[in-house]
Write an enzyme that holds these catalytic residues in place. Sequence first.
Site, PDB file in Angstrom:
ATOM      1  N   LYS A 152       0.831  -1.195   0.000  1.00 22.64           N
ATOM      2  CA  LYS A 152       0.000   0.000   0.000  1.00 22.64           C
ATOM      3  C   LYS A 152       0.870   1.249   0.000  1.00 22.64           C
ATOM      4  CE  LYS A 152      -4.141  -1.804   0.097  1.00 22.64           C
ATOM      5  NZ  LYS A 152      -5.180  -1.505  -0.903  1.00 22.64           N
ATOM      6  N   GLN A 159     -10.668  -7.626  -0.567  1.00 24.00           N
ATOM      7  CA  GLN A 159     -11.429  -6.603   0.147  1.00 24.00           C
ATOM      8  C   GLN A 159     -11.176  -6.749   1.647  1.00 24.00           C
ATOM      9  OE1 GLN A 159     -14.657  -4.978  -1.903  1.00 24.00           O
ATOM     10  NE2 GLN A 159     -16.066  -5.330  -0.200  1.00 24.00           N
ATOM     11  N   GLU A 162      -1.547   0.412  -8.895  1.00 21.76           N
ATOM     12  CA  GLU A 162      -3.009   0.383  -8.853  1.00 21.76           C
ATOM     13  C   GLU A 162      -3.581   1.713  -8.364  1.00 21.76           C
ATOM     14  OE1 GLU A 162      -6.087  -2.190  -6.212  1.00 21.76           O
ATOM     15  OE2 GLU A 162      -4.697  -3.350  -7.462  1.00 21.76           O
ATOM     16  N   ASP A 201      -0.353  -0.179  -4.544  1.00 18.89           N
ATOM     17  CA  ASP A 201      -1.732   0.306  -4.637  1.00 18.89           C
ATOM     18  C   ASP A 201      -1.839   1.593  -3.839  1.00 18.89           C
ATOM     19  OD1 ASP A 201      -4.436   0.719  -4.751  1.00 18.89           O
ATOM     20  OD2 ASP A 201      -4.983  -1.019  -3.536  1.00 18.89           O
ATOM     21  N   ASP A 236      -9.146  -0.590 -10.000  1.00 24.65           N
ATOM     22  CA  ASP A 236      -9.832  -1.262  -8.895  1.00 24.65           C
ATOM     23  C   ASP A 236     -11.079  -0.473  -8.526  1.00 24.65           C
ATOM     24  OD1 ASP A 236     -10.685  -2.584  -6.646  1.00 24.65           O
ATOM     25  OD2 ASP A 236      -8.924  -2.186  -5.437  1.00 24.65           O
ATOM     26  N   LYS A 255     -12.959  -8.511  -7.804  1.00 26.80           N
ATOM     27  CA  LYS A 255     -13.127  -8.977  -6.426  1.00 26.80           C
ATOM     28  C   LYS A 255     -14.436  -9.737  -6.288  1.00 26.80           C
ATOM     29  CE  LYS A 255     -10.467  -5.180  -4.415  1.00 26.80           C
ATOM     30  NZ  LYS A 255     -10.477  -3.996  -3.520  1.00 26.80           N
TER      31      LYS A 255
END
Length: 382
Positions: A179, A309, A232, A206, A257, A281
Amino acid sequence: MDPLDATHPAAAPLATATRIVRVEAIPVRLSYRRPGRFASGEITVADNVLVRIHSDSGHVGIAEAQPRPYTYGGTQESMVASIERDLAPRLHGIDPMRRELLASRADVPGADRVARGALDIAIWDLCGKELGVPVHRLLGGFADAVPVAHMVSFDTPEEMAADAVEAFERFGVLAFKVKVGRDPELDVAAVRAVREALPDAGLYVDANRGWSVEQALAATPGLLELGVIAIEEPIDVTDTEGRRRLAEAWPVPLVGDESCTSLPTVRAALHEGAVSQVCVKAARTGFSESRRIVGLCDGVGVPVVVGSQYEGAIGAFASIALAASSAATAGRPAEVTNFADLHDDLVVAPPDITGGHAVLPATPGLGALVDDERLTHHRIDR
């Protein structure tokens, strides 16, 4: 023999079909030993919803819904209400094998998207149990095991590297979504810490829309130097021109996403021209719509990755089944290990993940079995 003759085998009446007789939406609260933190929000408690769909044959299909108010707007309370008020009454009395009819019945304007996805997964689980077949085979059955990835959320670079090492030591994972979306220097330092701790790991990042265009460009040289293979949702998904600009500047894919939450939005994102890889997802689009998204992407040559998720174990079973279902999804690591960040879960046993691969269960349905004592302890409606 005349096939219209009443004595012809084809004229024999079909066995009585099963029917959906009850739908439950059970709110549960699970604590994290390691909270999930990222640019778009934070998860300190898993206020999830266990969905159970009962048939008149006695089988029960299950799924897990995870509210993400900062992304989709829904809360645990609104999900339960949406299922009980908008969706469950429309499913009663229908044969669970009529999955397309049920998906159509659940396509209610204003109904919670994630709740609808969980209902779809629970219906597929119910069908697998009715037929005595694992769900991943009903979905296509391409693979018996799939590579997995671990999602590393915000912390200090040292702690993020330690999280990655822990996933490697426990599961053999060597693919990580790191992240980012904070200060570019801090983000690059975090990715560098993971790279130095695990030199052979596959890394992608992401930003959860957390950067500006300028910040994304500033982070790019350092990330590429560290071997990042995809980026992402770097910026606001409504900044079409900025996304195109970044996509043109990067030799790695811009992954969609939050801009790809449904079949229509995936189609729009691909048409926009910036997205060159899509994160699908199960928790968001169930199995039925996810399959359509995978088919669309496969048809136009756009790679797909099965994303997370931040599910518990039941959600991880669903993501693993989706990843194993087709050649388009089975070859890329699926993000399915973050159930390990929970102190406890609802299942008797978690997914089987060893050597960096999730092994598909041979039992009917998803393969997830709810532990009744754990459910009694964690449910919050009693």
